[in-house]
Write a protein that holds these residues in place. Structure first.
Motif, PDB file in Angstrom:
ATOM      1  N   TYR A  95      33.863   3.253  -6.931  1.00  0.00           N
ATOM      2  CA  TYR A  95      33.470   4.497  -7.585  1.00  0.00           C
ATOM      3  C   TYR A  95      32.733   5.410  -6.603  1.00  0.00           C
ATOM      4  N   PHE A  96      31.722   4.859  -5.915  1.00  0.00           N
ATOM      5  CA  PHE A  96      30.880   5.701  -5.068  1.00  0.00           C
ATOM      6  C   PHE A  96      31.530   6.012  -3.724  1.00  0.00           C
ATOM      7  N   THR A  97      32.163   5.041  -3.098  1.00  0.00           N
ATOM      8  CA  THR A  97      32.726   5.303  -1.765  1.00  0.00           C
ATOM      9  C   THR A  97      33.932   6.236  -1.827  1.00  0.00           C
ATOM     10  N   SER A  98      34.678   6.197  -2.922  1.00  0.00           N
ATOM     11  CA  SER A  98      35.839   7.087  -3.027  1.00  0.00           C
ATOM     12  C   SER A  98      35.435   8.536  -3.252  1.00  0.00           C
ATOM     13  N   ARG A  99      34.221   8.752  -3.690  1.00  0.00           N
ATOM     14  CA  ARG A  99      33.764  10.102  -4.012  1.00  0.00           C
ATOM     15  C   ARG A  99      32.754  10.649  -3.007  1.00  0.00           C
ATOM     16  N   ALA A 100      32.211   9.805  -2.156  1.00  0.00           N
ATOM     17  CA  ALA A 100      31.165  10.218  -1.218  1.00  0.00           C
ATOM     18  C   ALA A 100      31.769  10.873   0.024  1.00  0.00           C
ATOM     19  N   PRO A 101      31.043  11.785   0.661  1.00  0.00           N
ATOM     20  CA  PRO A 101      31.528  12.399   1.905  1.00  0.00           C
ATOM     21  C   PRO A 101      31.347  11.456   3.083  1.00  0.00           C
ATOM     22  N   GLU A 102      32.037  11.730   4.160  1.00  0.00           N
ATOM     23  CA  GLU A 102      31.860  10.935   5.383  1.00  0.00           C
ATOM     24  C   GLU A 102      30.433  11.037   5.894  1.00  0.00           C
ATOM     25  N   GLY A 103      29.851  12.226   5.825  1.00  0.00           N
ATOM     26  CA  GLY A 103      28.482  12.435   6.284  1.00  0.00           C
ATOM     27  C   GLY A 103      27.872  13.619   5.564  1.00  0.00           C
ATOM     28  N   LEU A 104      26.532  13.740   5.656  1.00  0.00           N
ATOM     29  CA  LEU A 104      25.842  14.878   5.076  1.00  0.00           C
ATOM     30  C   LEU A 104      25.759  15.992   6.117  1.00  0.00           C
ATOM     31  N   LEU A 372      12.757   7.988   3.929  1.00  0.00           N
ATOM     32  CA  LEU A 372      12.465   6.719   4.592  1.00  0.00           C
ATOM     33  C   LEU A 372      13.150   5.535   3.929  1.00  0.00           C
ATOM     34  N   ASP A 373      13.930   5.784   2.892  1.00  0.00           N
ATOM     35  CA  ASP A 373      14.704   4.705   2.301  1.00  0.00           C
ATOM     36  C   ASP A 373      15.946   4.395   3.140  1.00  0.00           C
ATOM     37  N   ASP A 374      16.563   5.433   3.719  1.00  0.00           N
ATOM     38  CA  ASP A 374      17.769   5.198   4.504  1.00  0.00           C
ATOM     39  C   ASP A 374      17.790   5.973   5.827  1.00  0.00           C
ATOM     40  N   PHE A 375      16.695   6.666   6.134  1.00  0.00           N
ATOM     41  CA  PHE A 375      16.489   7.250   7.466  1.00  0.00           C
ATOM     42  C   PHE A 375      17.583   8.223   7.870  1.00  0.00           C
ATOM     43  N   ILE A 376      17.930   9.114   6.963  1.00  0.00           N
ATOM     44  CA  ILE A 376      18.806  10.231   7.309  1.00  0.00           C
ATOM     45  C   ILE A 376      18.236  11.493   6.675  1.00  0.00           C
ATOM     46  N   PRO A 377      18.283  12.631   7.379  1.00  0.00           N
ATOM     47  CA  PRO A 377      17.883  13.903   6.756  1.00  0.00           C
ATOM     48  C   PRO A 377      18.850  14.261   5.636  1.00  0.00           C
ATOM     49  N   LYS A 378      18.324  14.869   4.579  1.00  0.00           N
ATOM     50  CA  LYS A 378      19.145  15.177   3.408  1.00  0.00           C
ATOM     51  C   LYS A 378      19.057  16.665   3.093  1.00  0.00           C
ATOM     52  N   PRO A 379      20.196  17.326   2.957  1.00  0.00           N
ATOM     53  CA  PRO A 379      20.201  18.788   2.824  1.00  0.00           C
ATOM     54  C   PRO A 379      19.647  19.299   1.508  1.00  0.00           C
ATOM     55  N   TYR A 380      19.477  18.441   0.503  1.00  0.00           N
ATOM     56  CA  TYR A 380      18.910  18.894  -0.764  1.00  0.00           C
ATOM     57  C   TYR A 380      17.391  18.781  -0.788  1.00  0.00           C
ATOM     58  N   HIS A 381      16.764  18.377   0.316  1.00  0.00           N
ATOM     59  CA  HIS A 381      15.303  18.364   0.399  1.00  0.00           C
ATOM     60  C   HIS A 381      14.776  19.792   0.535  1.00  0.00           C
ATOM     61  N   GLY A 382      13.556  20.022   0.027  1.00  0.00           N
ATOM     62  CA  GLY A 382      13.006  21.360   0.139  1.00  0.00           C
ATOM     63  C   GLY A 382      11.802  21.594  -0.752  1.00  0.00           C
ATOM     64  N   ILE A 383      11.637  22.856  -1.177  1.00  0.00           N
ATOM     65  CA  ILE A 383      10.460  23.315  -1.920  1.00  0.00           C
ATOM     66  C   ILE A 383      10.920  24.078  -3.151  1.00  0.00           C
ATOM     67  N   GLN A 384      10.245  23.831  -4.286  1.00  0.00           N
ATOM     68  CA  GLN A 384      10.578  24.508  -5.535  1.00  0.00           C
ATOM     69  C   GLN A 384       9.314  25.067  -6.180  1.00  0.00           C
ATOM     70  N   LEU A 427       9.654  13.388   9.444  1.00  0.00           N
ATOM     71  CA  LEU A 427      10.917  12.750   9.832  1.00  0.00           C
ATOM     72  C   LEU A 427      10.650  11.972  11.114  1.00  0.00           C
ATOM     73  N   PRO A 428       9.880  10.892  11.050  1.00  0.00           N
ATOM     74  CA  PRO A 428       9.421  10.237  12.278  1.00  0.00           C
ATOM     75  C   PRO A 428      10.521   9.551  13.067  1.00  0.00           C
ATOM     76  N   TYR A 429      11.704   9.416  12.486  1.00  0.00           N
ATOM     77  CA  TYR A 429      12.805   8.758  13.192  1.00  0.00           C
ATOM     78  C   TYR A 429      13.651   9.753  13.989  1.00  0.00           C
ATOM     79  N   ILE A 430      13.377  11.060  13.862  1.00  0.00           N
ATOM     80  CA  ILE A 430      14.124  12.061  14.624  1.00  0.00           C
ATOM     81  C   ILE A 430      13.631  12.059  16.076  1.00  0.00           C
ATOM     82  N   ARG A 431      14.534  11.862  17.018  1.00  0.00           N
ATOM     83  CA  ARG A 431      14.209  11.855  18.443  1.00  0.00           C
ATOM     84  C   ARG A 431      14.890  13.035  19.145  1.00  0.00           C
TER      85      ARG A 431
END
Length: 509
Positions: A95-104, A372-384, A427-431
């Motif tokens: 269900y999830f892998t068939s609908r998910a993108p290759e990357g964000l 920090l759950d999966d150590f990737i930046p996510k484009p839906y992060h932000g301020i509301q 984002l402490p894992y960004i080098r």
């Protein structure tokens, strides 16, 4: 929060962040006709029983199989077999892998302009005698030692310290106020009403993810000399992220509301009712106001204007919601939903109660940027901005996307009469070698240029070690300055930082 923002972010389980939690934990009956349902319907039913269905597009395709395996392990718990009714693993994976993108989407879309109107002088804050691996979870600009000048209050979790200093006084003398396991946040209060300022400290107890009940609410009891005794008010709790005091039941003394973040199974929101007759032996009785783990912040305010203290809670994990707890005047509360995130991967990090539109009521400013759950930046992060229009839920205004936004605070920063925003990134894992890292902003200013419309400016890039910030006029020159706290992930050479915090002095005046 955090928060707000914080080491508690390490506690976000990858499985919960994926939004998949087993149905039995919600106490619902799994005996629907799974035999007749399609595989898609079975997955959607079970993966939305406790929260909104996580959209597959919120994670890259390659991460879903691992997330689902972790979820199934959680579902099994101590049992040898999976709970009855849980969809076969293969159905969930498909269900999830068939609908998910290759990357964000990559980092490049986040970059803002440099501000032509606002400048700052950064002042680094060191803590003498400690290794350069800061673990600052909270920085605050507060009236601790004086009513007419702000102190810098720091919670440092790697070394278990609560510290304070007087900005603007050279050399900056950082003083240890007290020690505990993992101080997450601290609030100034005169708990015993003796005329001396105290602190309420939320102690996670366990820095890394855990359901162990090592959390505490601590009273740093101040005396006339400005020294503090550390006194536990509540212990044996899940990991405590935040606490504030108010007279919730109207009996003349101060009670405490505590955000017990916990982790997967342990955590809640507690009211600690003050039943102390002698503060040499304080007594606070706990009452559970909300049983869900993941609470970050519980700021106290009279939200409905009826004269008694309410509070607003940010609950993260897969719940991802902001709840108003409206006081009935005697310590009972009615819950109203201010906001519910569109999916359980949202990654809430903090809230501030502030009148964003200057219309006389309090709105909510929120940030989401936990990765920090999966150590990737996510484009839906932000301020509301959640606009208070007198009804629930509040009206949501997305202000900007910002990878890893861990804290956002509002004030009139440029002195033009409206409310602007500072935000910091964790984002402490960004080098430097991370693709797109040259676009990664670590501090931004959102200038309100007309009602409800904000222009975004970059103040700093690449130093994405700021889980916490606060605003205030620390140099007493009439404008708004700010401070950020720094946290590194581990004792590695590339994570070495010279400063525990940085004071940013506003040069506008």
């Amino acid at each position: 929060m955090l928060p707000s923002a914080l080491e508690l972010k390490f506690a976000l389980s990858a499985a919960l962040a994926a939004g998949m939690i087993f149905l039995s934990s919600c106490g619902k009956d799994p005996s629907m006709s799974e035999q007749a349902a399609t595989p898609e319907k079975r997955v959607e039913t079970f993966c939305s029983a406790c929260h909104l269905l996580p959209p597959p597009a919120t994670l890259p395709r390659g991460m879903w199989e691992r997330k689902i395996d972790e979820m199934y392990e959680l579902a099994r718990g101590s049992q040898k077999e999976l709970p009855a009714g849980l969809p076969p693993r293969e159905e969930a994976v498909a269900y999830f892998t068939s609908r998910a993108p290759e990357g964000l989407p990559g980092l490049s879309h986040t970059v803002g302009r440099r501000s032509p109107a606002l400048g700052f002088d950064p002042i680094g804050v060191r803590i003498g005698g400690l290794e350069s691996y800061p673990g600052v979870s909270s920085v605050r600009l507060v009236n601790l030692s004086s009513v007419d000048r702000l102190d810098l209050l720091i919670c440092e979790m790697r070394f278990g310290l609560v510290l304070a200093a007087r900005p603007g006084i050279e050399p900056l003398d950082m003083r240890v106020l007290g020690r505990c396991d993992n101080p997450c946040t601290a609030e100034v209060v005169d708990l015993d009403r003796d005329g001396h300022r105290d602190l309420l400290v939320a102690d996670l107890g366990t820095r890394t993810p855990s359901d162990v009940k090592n959390g505490k609410v601590l009273w740093f009891r101040g005396d006339a000399k400005g020294d503090f005794d550390v006194i536990p008010l509540a212990s044996g709790l899940g990991r405590v992220a935040h606490c504030q005091a108010a007279d919730f039941d109207g009996d003349g003394d101060l009670d405490i509301v505590a955000a017990v973040f916990g982790w997967r199974k342990v955590g809640n929101i507690l009211l600690l009712e003050n039943e102390t007759s002698d503060f040499s032996s304080p007594r606070f009785v706990p009452h559970v106001l909300d049983p869900r783990p993941g609470a970050i912040h519980v700021p106290v305010v009279d939200l409905d204007g009826d004269g008694d203290p309410d509070f607003v809670a940010l609950i993260s994990q897969h719940h991802e919601t902001i709840i108003a707890f409206l006081n009935d005047g005697s310590g009972g509360f009615r819950k109203e939903t201010v906001f519910r995130a569109p999916h359980p991967n949202w990654g809430s990090t903090g809230i501030q109660l502030v009148d964003m539109d200057r219309d006389g009521d309090l709105d909510v400013l929120s940030s989401n940027g936990d990765s920090l759950d999966d150590f990737i930046p996510k484009p839906y992060h932000g301020i509301q901005w959640h606009e208070n229009e007198g009804a629930y839920p509040f009206r949501v205004h997305p202000l900007t996307n910002l990878y890893g936004c861990n804290a956002a605070k509002a004030a009139d920063i440029d002195g033009d009469g409206d409310v602007d925003i500072f935000a910091s990134v964790f984002l402490p894992y960004i080098r430097k070698e991370t693709p797109g890292s040259e676009f990664t902003e670590s501090l931004v200013w959102l200038e309100q240029v007309e009602p409800g419309r904000f222009e975004r400016y970059s103040l700093e890039k690449m130093t994405c070690f700021h889980p916490t910030l606060d605003l205030g006029d620390f140099d007493n020159d009439g404008d708004v300055d700010f401070v950020v706290g720094n946290m590194t992930m581990a004792k590695r050479k590339e994570d070495t930082l010279a400063h525990w915090a940085v004071l940013w002095k506003n040069k506008r005046r």
